[in-house]
Scaffold this motif. Structure first.
Motif, PDB file in Angstrom:
ATOM      1  N   ALA A  43       3.950  13.675 -11.735  1.00  0.00           N
ATOM      2  CA  ALA A  43       4.828  14.429 -12.637  1.00  0.00           C
ATOM      3  C   ALA A  43       4.800  13.768 -14.014  1.00  0.00           C
ATOM      4  N   PRO A  44       4.503  14.513 -15.065  1.00  0.00           N
ATOM      5  CA  PRO A  44       4.364  13.912 -16.402  1.00  0.00           C
ATOM      6  C   PRO A  44       5.600  13.167 -16.894  1.00  0.00           C
ATOM      7  N   ASP A  45       6.784  13.530 -16.393  1.00  0.00           N
ATOM      8  CA  ASP A  45       7.997  12.874 -16.873  1.00  0.00           C
ATOM      9  C   ASP A  45       8.377  11.648 -16.045  1.00  0.00           C
ATOM     10  N   HIS A  46       7.551  11.301 -15.066  1.00  0.00           N
ATOM     11  CA  HIS A  46       7.849  10.129 -14.244  1.00  0.00           C
ATOM     12  C   HIS A  46       7.613   8.866 -15.070  1.00  0.00           C
ATOM     13  N   PRO A  47       8.476   7.851 -14.946  1.00  0.00           N
ATOM     14  CA  PRO A  47       8.318   6.640 -15.770  1.00  0.00           C
ATOM     15  C   PRO A  47       7.034   5.858 -15.507  1.00  0.00           C
ATOM     16  N   ALA A  48       6.399   6.089 -14.363  1.00  0.00           N
ATOM     17  CA  ALA A  48       5.151   5.374 -14.068  1.00  0.00           C
ATOM     18  C   ALA A  48       3.913   6.235 -14.330  1.00  0.00           C
ATOM     19  N   HIS A  49       4.102   7.406 -14.912  1.00  0.00           N
ATOM     20  CA  HIS A  49       2.974   8.326 -15.122  1.00  0.00           C
ATOM     21  C   HIS A  49       1.868   7.672 -15.955  1.00  0.00           C
ATOM     22  N   GLU A  50       2.228   7.123 -17.088  1.00  0.00           N
ATOM     23  CA  GLU A  50       1.225   6.508 -17.954  1.00  0.00           C
ATOM     24  C   GLU A  50       0.638   5.258 -17.316  1.00  0.00           C
ATOM     25  N   TRP A  51       1.460   4.505 -16.590  1.00  0.00           N
ATOM     26  CA  TRP A  51       0.965   3.293 -15.944  1.00  0.00           C
ATOM     27  C   TRP A  51      -0.142   3.626 -14.950  1.00  0.00           C
ATOM     28  N   PHE A  52       0.082   4.643 -14.122  1.00  0.00           N
ATOM     29  CA  PHE A  52      -0.930   5.007 -13.137  1.00  0.00           C
ATOM     30  C   PHE A  52      -2.152   5.641 -13.793  1.00  0.00           C
ATOM     31  N   ARG A  53      -1.928   6.432 -14.825  1.00  0.00           N
ATOM     32  CA  ARG A  53      -3.072   7.014 -15.533  1.00  0.00           C
ATOM     33  C   ARG A  53      -3.956   5.910 -16.102  1.00  0.00           C
ATOM     34  N   ASP A  54      -3.331   4.916 -16.730  1.00  0.00           N
ATOM     35  CA  ASP A  54      -4.093   3.805 -17.301  1.00  0.00           C
ATOM     36  C   ASP A  54      -4.732   2.956 -16.203  1.00  0.00           C
ATOM     37  N   ARG A  55      -4.021   2.796 -15.095  1.00  0.00           N
ATOM     38  CA  ARG A  55      -4.562   1.998 -13.993  1.00  0.00           C
ATOM     39  C   ARG A  55      -5.821   2.643 -13.422  1.00  0.00           C
ATOM     40  N   TYR A  56      -5.766   3.950 -13.194  1.00  0.00           N
ATOM     41  CA  TYR A  56      -6.945   4.629 -12.664  1.00  0.00           C
ATOM     42  C   TYR A  56      -8.130   4.476 -13.619  1.00  0.00           C
ATOM     43  N   GLU A  57      -7.875   4.628 -14.894  1.00  0.00           N
ATOM     44  CA  GLU A  57      -8.958   4.495 -15.864  1.00  0.00           C
ATOM     45  C   GLU A  57      -9.522   3.076 -15.853  1.00  0.00           C
ATOM     46  N   ARG A  58      -8.635   2.093 -15.784  1.00  0.00           N
ATOM     47  CA  ARG A  58      -9.066   0.694 -15.786  1.00  0.00           C
ATOM     48  C   ARG A  58      -9.865   0.357 -14.525  1.00  0.00           C
ATOM     49  N   VAL A  59      -9.370   0.811 -13.382  1.00  0.00           N
ATOM     50  CA  VAL A  59     -10.048   0.522 -12.118  1.00  0.00           C
ATOM     51  C   VAL A  59     -11.411   1.207 -12.060  1.00  0.00           C
ATOM     52  N   ILE A  60     -11.456   2.473 -12.433  1.00  0.00           N
ATOM     53  CA  ILE A  60     -12.722   3.211 -12.402  1.00  0.00           C
ATOM     54  C   ILE A  60     -13.737   2.586 -13.356  1.00  0.00           C
ATOM     55  N   ALA A  61     -13.279   2.207 -14.539  1.00  0.00           N
ATOM     56  CA  ALA A  61     -14.192   1.581 -15.504  1.00  0.00           C
ATOM     57  C   ALA A  61     -14.736   0.264 -14.962  1.00  0.00           C
ATOM     58  N   GLY A  62     -13.871  -0.524 -14.319  1.00  0.00           N
ATOM     59  CA  GLY A  62     -14.315  -1.801 -13.757  1.00  0.00           C
ATOM     60  C   GLY A  62     -15.308  -1.619 -12.629  1.00  0.00           C
ATOM     61  N   ILE A  63     -15.054  -0.642 -11.759  1.00  0.00           N
ATOM     62  CA  ILE A  63     -15.981  -0.383 -10.658  1.00  0.00           C
ATOM     63  C   ILE A  63     -17.311   0.140 -11.195  1.00  0.00           C
ATOM     64  N   ALA A  64     -17.256   0.972 -12.223  1.00  0.00           N
ATOM     65  CA  ALA A  64     -18.494   1.508 -12.802  1.00  0.00           C
ATOM     66  C   ALA A  64     -19.386   0.384 -13.323  1.00  0.00           C
ATOM     67  N   ILE A  65     -18.783  -0.618 -13.936  1.00  0.00           N
ATOM     68  CA  ILE A  65     -19.558  -1.767 -14.420  1.00  0.00           C
ATOM     69  C   ILE A  65     -20.219  -2.486 -13.242  1.00  0.00           C
ATOM     70  N   LEU A  70       0.829  -1.202   0.000  1.00  0.00           N
ATOM     71  CA  LEU A  70       0.000   0.000   0.000  1.00  0.00           C
ATOM     72  C   LEU A  70       0.866   1.255   0.000  1.00  0.00           C
ATOM     73  N   ARG A  71       1.902   1.225   0.822  1.00  0.00           N
ATOM     74  CA  ARG A  71       2.796   2.384   0.900  1.00  0.00           C
ATOM     75  C   ARG A  71       3.491   2.613  -0.440  1.00  0.00           C
ATOM     76  N   LEU A  72       3.904   1.524  -1.065  1.00  0.00           N
ATOM     77  CA  LEU A  72       4.559   1.633  -2.367  1.00  0.00           C
ATOM     78  C   LEU A  72       3.623   2.266  -3.393  1.00  0.00           C
ATOM     79  N   LEU A  73       2.394   1.757  -3.482  1.00  0.00           N
ATOM     80  CA  LEU A  73       1.457   2.280  -4.470  1.00  0.00           C
ATOM     81  C   LEU A  73       1.109   3.740  -4.191  1.00  0.00           C
ATOM     82  N   ALA A  74       0.935   4.080  -2.914  1.00  0.00           N
ATOM     83  CA  ALA A  74       0.610   5.464  -2.568  1.00  0.00           C
ATOM     84  C   ALA A  74       1.763   6.397  -2.923  1.00  0.00           C
ATOM     85  N   LEU A  75       2.977   5.973  -2.597  1.00  0.00           N
ATOM     86  CA  LEU A  75       4.150   6.800  -2.876  1.00  0.00           C
ATOM     87  C   LEU A  75       4.381   6.947  -4.374  1.00  0.00           C
ATOM     88  N   MET A  76       4.276   5.831  -5.095  1.00  0.00           N
ATOM     89  CA  MET A  76       4.492   5.881  -6.536  1.00  0.00           C
ATOM     90  C   MET A  76       3.405   6.690  -7.239  1.00  0.00           C
TER      91      MET A  76
END
Length: 208
Positions: A123-145, A111-117
């Motif tokens: 920051a747009p230049d962070h290597p995990a920026h797109e990963w987290f953006r896609d993750r939020y979209e995927r999680v929200i879409a799944g919960i909405a269903i 949990l601490r790792l995910l919160a920190l990351m």
């Protein structure tokens, strides 16, 4: 098939299994280092040292630090998301969320790792920026269903759009989780339960 031919696949499995174990060890070490120091503060050298490997060995399996970060995040996320989605289908959103919370209480480092990351990756230049953006979209879409399914089945009474409810639910969870990580004396289950009952328009979420 001769005995010699049937033995060949087993011979190939040995090095592969060893390589898989080594990758898992590196990912575990990286999880610990990134959780303690963040992505920018943690180094491949420290990750290697923690498990008595050379830097060359780590780079052999993960050529870049960002590739290792993605492996860490995917391992932290995969099993819990799959279990959560299964629970929403059989038990509904409220029950699935509370089961997810209880499981996560047993892995505070993840949990601490995910919160920190997640914070760093804003920051747009962070290597995990797109990963987290896609993750939020995927999680929200799944919960909405799942929310739509619960609305159709009469499990929840909130008539807002499933997408709105899902976004609010993720925001509530992230905020309550962060408060608990800062102060573990807080009752995370009670906090999430109250938030669920208010957001979903239900009573006795613990019994859902």
């Amino acid at each position: 098939m001769t005995e010699e031919m049937s033995a060949r696949p087993a011979a190939r499995r040995g090095p592969y299994a060893k390589s898989a174990r080594r990758r898992a060890e590196i990912v575990s070490s990286a999880t610990s280092v990134f959780a303690a120091r963040g992505y920018r503060g943690g180094s491949l050298r420290e990750i290697a040292k923690q498990i008595d490997l050379s830097l060359t060995s780590v780079v052999h399996h993960f050529p870049t630090k960002s590739a290792l970060l993605v492996a860490v995040l995917e391992r932290a996320d995969a099993a819990s998301i799959e279990s959560f989605e299964s629970d929403t289908r059989t038990k509904g959103v409220a029950s699935a969320v509370l089961r997810y919370v209880r499981r996560n209480l047993e892995r505070p480092e993840m949990l601490r790792l995910l919160a920190l990351m997640a914070a760093e990756s804003s920051a747009p230049d962070h290597p995990a920026h797109e990963w987290f953006r896609d993750r939020y979209e995927r999680v929200i879409a799944g919960i909405a269903i799942a929310v739509r399914r619960d609305q159709d089945e009469g499990r929840i009474s909130n008539s807002r759009t499933p997408r709105d409810i899902a976004e609010s639910l993720v925001a509530l969870w992230d905020g309550l989780q962060l408060q608990w990580l800062i102060d573990p004396r807080r009752d995370l289950v009670a906090g999430v339960t109250a938030a669920l009952e208010d957001l979903l328009g239900i009573q006795n979420a613990l019994d859902a």
